[in-house]
Structure formats: C-alpha cells, structure tokens
Scaffold this active site. Structure first.
Site, mmCIF file in Angstrom:
data_model
loop_
_atom_site.group_PDB
_atom_site.id
_atom_site.type_symbol
_atom_site.label_atom_id
_atom_site.label_comp_id
_atom_site.label_asym_id
_atom_site.label_seq_id
_atom_site.Cartn_x
_atom_site.Cartn_y
_atom_site.Cartn_z
ATOM 1 N N GLU A 66 -1.290 -3.003 -21.956
ATOM 2 C CA GLU A 66 -1.004 -3.606 -20.655
ATOM 3 C C GLU A 66 0.462 -4.039 -20.584
ATOM 4 O OE1 GLU A 66 -2.247 -3.696 -17.862
ATOM 5 O OE2 GLU A 66 -1.462 -5.456 -16.849
ATOM 6 N N ARG A 78 0.811 -1.217 0.000
ATOM 7 C CA ARG A 78 0.000 0.000 0.000
ATOM 8 C C ARG A 78 0.852 1.280 0.000
ATOM 9 N NH1 ARG A 78 -5.132 -0.902 1.241
ATOM 10 N NH2 ARG A 78 -5.392 1.260 1.838
ATOM 11 N N HIS A 114 1.084 6.256 -38.149
ATOM 12 C CA HIS A 114 0.620 7.635 -37.946
ATOM 13 C C HIS A 114 1.500 8.392 -36.948
ATOM 14 C CE1 HIS A 114 -2.910 6.869 -40.339
ATOM 15 N NE2 HIS A 114 -3.085 5.741 -39.661
#
Ligand code: F6R
Length: 615
Positions: free
Chosen positions: A488, A27, A511
């Site tokens: 991903e 965390r 592109h």
C-alpha cells in the site's frame, strides 16, 4: 468514471453545474464541458483540462444564463482528451445534447449503421454515437425524448449514466443508468442530476438513486416518472434522506483533501466501530453479521475480492481472519477473478471490499460469485452504492466521503470493519483465547488515540520527504501483517508522486529485488517490535551492507533498528494484528509530502479517477 451534473429549476444553472463538476472532479478531470439553455439557444462550452479551465473558457465564449443545463467532467475512454471529445455532445440536428459516464461497447456497429444513414461524427467518442442513435430513433417514429432514449438504450451494450436534453422539450431532462451511478436531487420546483449527491447537497437532502436499467423523465412541475428501461414498467421512486453534509466534502483549511482525509483517520476509525464495538462487555454487534452468522460459521472458506487499496485491505484481512477464525481465506484481484473461471462453491462466503462501491471489476466479481450460489458480503464506504445493493448483506465503513483520489481513510476503516468481523466470528467459534479476544477489543477501542499519536510524526516525515523527493525508485518492505502495508505504501507513492515504487515481503528481497539496492535506493522498512522482529532486523542488515538508504518505521522506544537505519519514524506499539492501522500512517504522509514537493496534483493524480466504473 467521469462525472455528470444536470440542473432544471428556477436558479441559474451555470453556477450549480460548475460547483457540482468541481466536486465530481475526483471521478475524472481530463476535460470538461457545459451546455445551458436560456429559453432560445443551447449554449455549449467545452475544453480539454479541468473544470477551472472550462470556467475560464465559458466566461469568454457563452452567456452564462439559463435555468436548465448539463455538464461533464471526463476521464477519457474512447478518444484522447481534447476539446472535441469533451462532453456534452450534440446530435446531428443540434437538438439533442447528452452527457455520459460509461462505455458503449457496441458503438462501432451502431456508428457504421448511423453513418450508412447519413449521420456524421465530429468526435471519436461512443457518446456521440449514443446521442445520434437516440435522435435516429426519435425521428423515425416522431417520438418524445423519453421513449426515444428508452428504445435506443435497449440497443446498446455497455455501461452508462446519462443526462439528455432536447431543445424541443425544454422543460425536461431524461436520465438513465446501467452500471454507472446516478443520483437525482429533488428540491422545491427544481431537480438535480449527478453522479453522486455532492453537487446538490446544499440545495436538498432528498435524493433518488436510480437502480441499474432504470430511467427517469424529470419534468418541472410534474411528478417524476421512473421506468425500467427493458420492460417499460413503472417504478415507485424511493426518496432517501441524505446523511452527507457540506463540511464533509470541503477541505476545511487543509491544503489537500488527501491530507484532510489522512488526519480524519482517528475520528473515522471511531465512527467505524461506534455502536459495534463494546469492549467493556466483550461484545461486537454488527447486524449484517448477526443476521448471517451461520453462513460465515459454516463457510468452507472466505474469498475476498477487491481492487487496488481495497485489495491491500483484503490482504491484511486474510492474515487477520486466518489467525483469529482459522477459516481459510483467499484474496483475489476482482479483475482476475471475474475472467479466470474460478472455483466458487455455494459454501463459500465472498467478501467484496470497495470504497466507492462502484468499481466495475468488483461488481462483476460479485455477480459471478452470486451466480455460483455463494453468499456475498460487501464492505463499502459509499452508502447506497451499486456494490452495497448488489451484495446479500454488508457493513459500511462510515469513513465519510473520500475525495482525494488516493485512498487513505478508506483503507484503515476497511481494516477496522474486517477486524470487527473476524473478532465476532472468532468469539462465535472459540478460536481465540479469552484473553487475546479481550485484548484485541481493548486495543481497537484505543486505536483512534494511537492513530492520532502516529500522526505526530508528520514533521519528521516531511523532513525525510525533502531528502528523498527526487529519488527515481523506492522499495517498501514489510513482513506478516505489514507486508500488505508495504504494498500500500508503494502504491501511494507511485500514484501521487509518479516515483516508481515496489512493495515486497521483506524476506523476498533476497530473491531478486536486492539486486536493485545501491546508495541511491531508499528502502522503507516496516520494522515493528513484533513476531518477526529479528528477521526484519536481519533484512535491514542486508540492505545496509549494500549501502541502501533505510527509512524504518519502528515501534516507539526501539533502539536496535535505530542503530542501523538512516531515518527512524517511531509510532506507538500495539498488538501485531492491528499494527497496519498505525504503520500505514507515516507511509501515507511520506507519499503526500513527496508529491507536494514534486509539484504533483495530489488530489487528482494524472491518468487516475476515484471511481473506476470501467473494466
Ligand atoms: C488507490 C486507490 C485505488 C482504489 C481502487 C478500488 O489509492 O484509490 O487503487 O483502491 O480503484 O476502488 P474501490 O475501493 O472504490 O473499489
């Protein structure tokens, strides 16, 4: 973000807290601290760095005895990571001490007000403001800690999970939450407070998850009191029996959680469809869908909201849902959706995808969708998480705890759940031919074996990683169902190895990104033998003629791409729509090995945290 742990009971608190903080390091891990109370003194040790740094320091600095304590592992929001800004924080009197996960948004006016009343501050944190606010409230009317916490929290704007301790009331810890998770473990004559249940799983399987705007006064040998912070009403505690076991949250011989979690994918994909997929009978049974089938069938469109890897799973789902069900789908970054005044109709179904179930932006997007009357369906991994409770209905992914900060098994299990949903809707709407429908069911059922086979490329991928580990950039290309897999793959590489990487739909290369290609540039191309195979072969030709280095993820037995690519990684064939479950495997392994070879901290990459509970 940030992890908090508290203990009150008959054991030495220090080892419980340290072990708990290590489990919560996913965390946040830029600084850590602990406070212990030994019956006389509050003993504080805190430091910039990881929990292991705290351990080294605490042993030098303080005596480690005491059966009450609180600890913290931090992901900085207010104030840089340094010793002073680390939690726990004391109030000015030195009596109150707090650990906090979240952000107090109105900390500045509160701080000014407290300064005008003579309070001083050592740190730059919002948390030190909160603990002094509690002290100020407490002193003014000579209140008990619980009441003071309640009044103070009614003055703050923001998000918090807190544990507070008062040396004058050494038998209690006060805990509260709004927007950040908080679990209370209930043992025999002991209590645990933590950001999730992992710190206390070996001591008790009984837990209460506080709801938003609830606070608990936890006293030894006394019944726990849970109240609504706003109106003071008492709440009946709902004690849950935890399903988690210790094995799930340990590395079990793997060097890193990420690798363990990559290898768990065959098993967890099976767990995800277990009881839901009945391939032989041609059935999918999902309670959350059956109960709300008409809502999905009558939907004008499906909106998917998510962040990061979960957003990529949402993109895969867009392709699958539109193909299988012909329901229009839009996929949105939750962070954009929540702030851009989107058009949401009561006839929209919103699917929120989140591994942690705590992502602040996704939660806010859900609330917005609900305000507009939409039906919101959650796809979460963490049982009982905020998102799973905030949504009208949902389906869990059953991936088990994901501890590595980089999401792996969450992605494939999210795709599995979303595919099951799309198939169930397709069968109700009759939008897939019978043969296609049954083929998908059969393929999904044997997917765990195919994923296991795909994992056999590990050695080959490791050898490729050795060659490209020092590349400064990397491009990932895919088409159709595998365009989101390219995104991903790029995200995995950049987040754990710090190599700049970009994912593109292969046809978009011409592109712009084609200008980047030269002999230094590795290009990972997902080139499955599927619908647009010829097109992707042409894209590979374009890279080759500009001397780019091609790493191709091909279908087993492919010969055409083999002739063009510098490296080929073969994976089993499957139906196009399910191929992301396989093509993502070598990309996860590639980023993993490159990160290990570069000496990066794979499970705890810099600047990141597993559960992003701030915006
Ligand atoms: C990437 C990663 C993040 C998360 C994102 C959303 O590996 O883990 O991009 O996917 O923060 O998190 P959840 O799914 O918990 O809402």
């Amino acid at each position: 973000m940030c992890g908090i742990v508290g203990y009150i009971g008959h054991r030495e608190a220090y080892p419980v807290i340290i072990k708990g903080l290590k489990r919560l390091e996913y965390r946040g891990y830029d600084s850590a601290g602990v406070v212990l109370y030994d019956g006389n003194d509050l003993k504080l040790s805190k430091t910039k760095g990881k929990v292991s740094d705290l351990e080294a320091r605490a042993q030098e600095e303080i005596s480690l005895t005491g059966t009450i304590g609180i600890g913290h592992t931090r992901w900085a929001t207010h104030g840089v990571p340094n010793d002073v800004n680390s939690h726990p924080h004391f109030s000015n009197s030195g009596n109150l001490v707090i650990v906090h996960n979240g952000i107090i948004e109105n900390y500045e006016p509160l701080k000014k007000e407290l300064i005008s009343r003579g309070y001083t501050f050592k740190s730059d944190t919002d948390t030190e403001v909160l603990v002094n606010l509690i002290e100020d409230v407490k002193k003014k009317d000579n209140l008990k800690l619980g009441k003071a916490v309640q009044i103070a929290l009614n003055q703050v704007v923001g998000a918090y999970a807190i544990a507070v301790f008062d040396r004058e009331r050494p038998n209690e810890i006060v805990a509260a939450r709004l927007g950040s998770p908080l679990a209370i473990g209930i043992g025999k004559d002991e209590f645990f407070v933590a950001s999730d249940a992992s710190p206390f799983i070996e001591y008790t399987s009984n837990a209460i998850y506080l709801e938003d705007e609830e606070m608990a006064v936890i006293r030894l040998h006394k019944p726990m009191k849970i109240r609504k912070i706003k109106d003071d009403s008492l709440v009946d505690p709902y004690v849950q029996e935890l399903q988690m076991n210790l094995e799930q949250i340990e590395k079990n011989g793997y060097d890193h959680f990420m690798l363990k979690e990559i290898y768990e994918q065959p098993a967890v994909i099976k767990d995800t469809y277990r009881g839901r997929l009945h391939a032989n009978e041609g059935l999918i049974k999902m309670a959350g869908i059956e109960d709300n089938l008409q809502k999905f069938l009558n939907a004008d469109r499906i909106l998917i909201v998510a962040c990061g890897t979960s957003w990529h799973a949402g993109l895969v789902a867009e392709y699958i849902f539109e193909e299988f069900t012909r329901i229009p789908v839009e996929v949105e970054y939750a962070s954009e959706f929540r702030y851009r005044n989107p058009i949401i109709n009561a006839n929209d179904v919103v699917i929120a995808i989140s591994q942690s179930g705590e992502t602040a932006d996704t939660l806010a997007a859900i609330k917005l969708a609900k305000e507009h009357g939409a039906f919101v369906f959650g796809v979460c991994n963490v049982v009982g998480s905020s998102i799973s409770r905030e949504t009208h209905a949902g389906a869990y992914t059953h991936a088990g705890p994901e501890i590595g900060v980089a999401s792996t098994k969450a992605f494939t299990t999210q795709i599995t759940v979303l595919t099951l949903i799309a198939l169930r809707l397709a069968s109700a709407k009759g939008t897939l031919s019978n043969s296609a429908y049954h083929r998908y069911l059969q393929e999904l059922e044997i997917m765990p074996e195919k994923v296991a086979e795909a994992l056999e490329v590990n050695d080959k991928v490791q050898a490729i990683a050795e060659i490209y580990k020092d590349a400064p950039n990397c491009l990932y290309l895919g088409r159709g169902y595998n365009f989101p897999v390219a995104l991903e793959g790029a995200l995995k590489l950049k987040e754990i190895s710090y190599i700049h990487a970009e994912g593109y739909p292969a046809a978009e290369m011409k592109h712009g990104p084609i200008a980047l290609i030269d002999e230094q540039m590795p290009v990972v191309v997902i080139a499955q033998k599927q619908e647009h195979y010829d097109k992707i072969v042409s894209n590979i030709q374009e890279i080759k003629s500009r001397s780019g280095k091609i790493i191709a993820v091909v279908t087993s037995g492919d010969t055409q791409v083999r002739e063009l690519a510098d490296h080929v990684i073969e994976i089993p064939s499957t139906v196009d729509a399910l191929s992301p479950l396989l093509t993502t495997i070598p990309l996860q392994l590639l980023s993993y090995h490159i990160a290990v070879m570069r000496g990066c901290n794979v499970d705890q990459p810099r600047n990141l945290a597993k559960s992003v509970t701030v915006e």
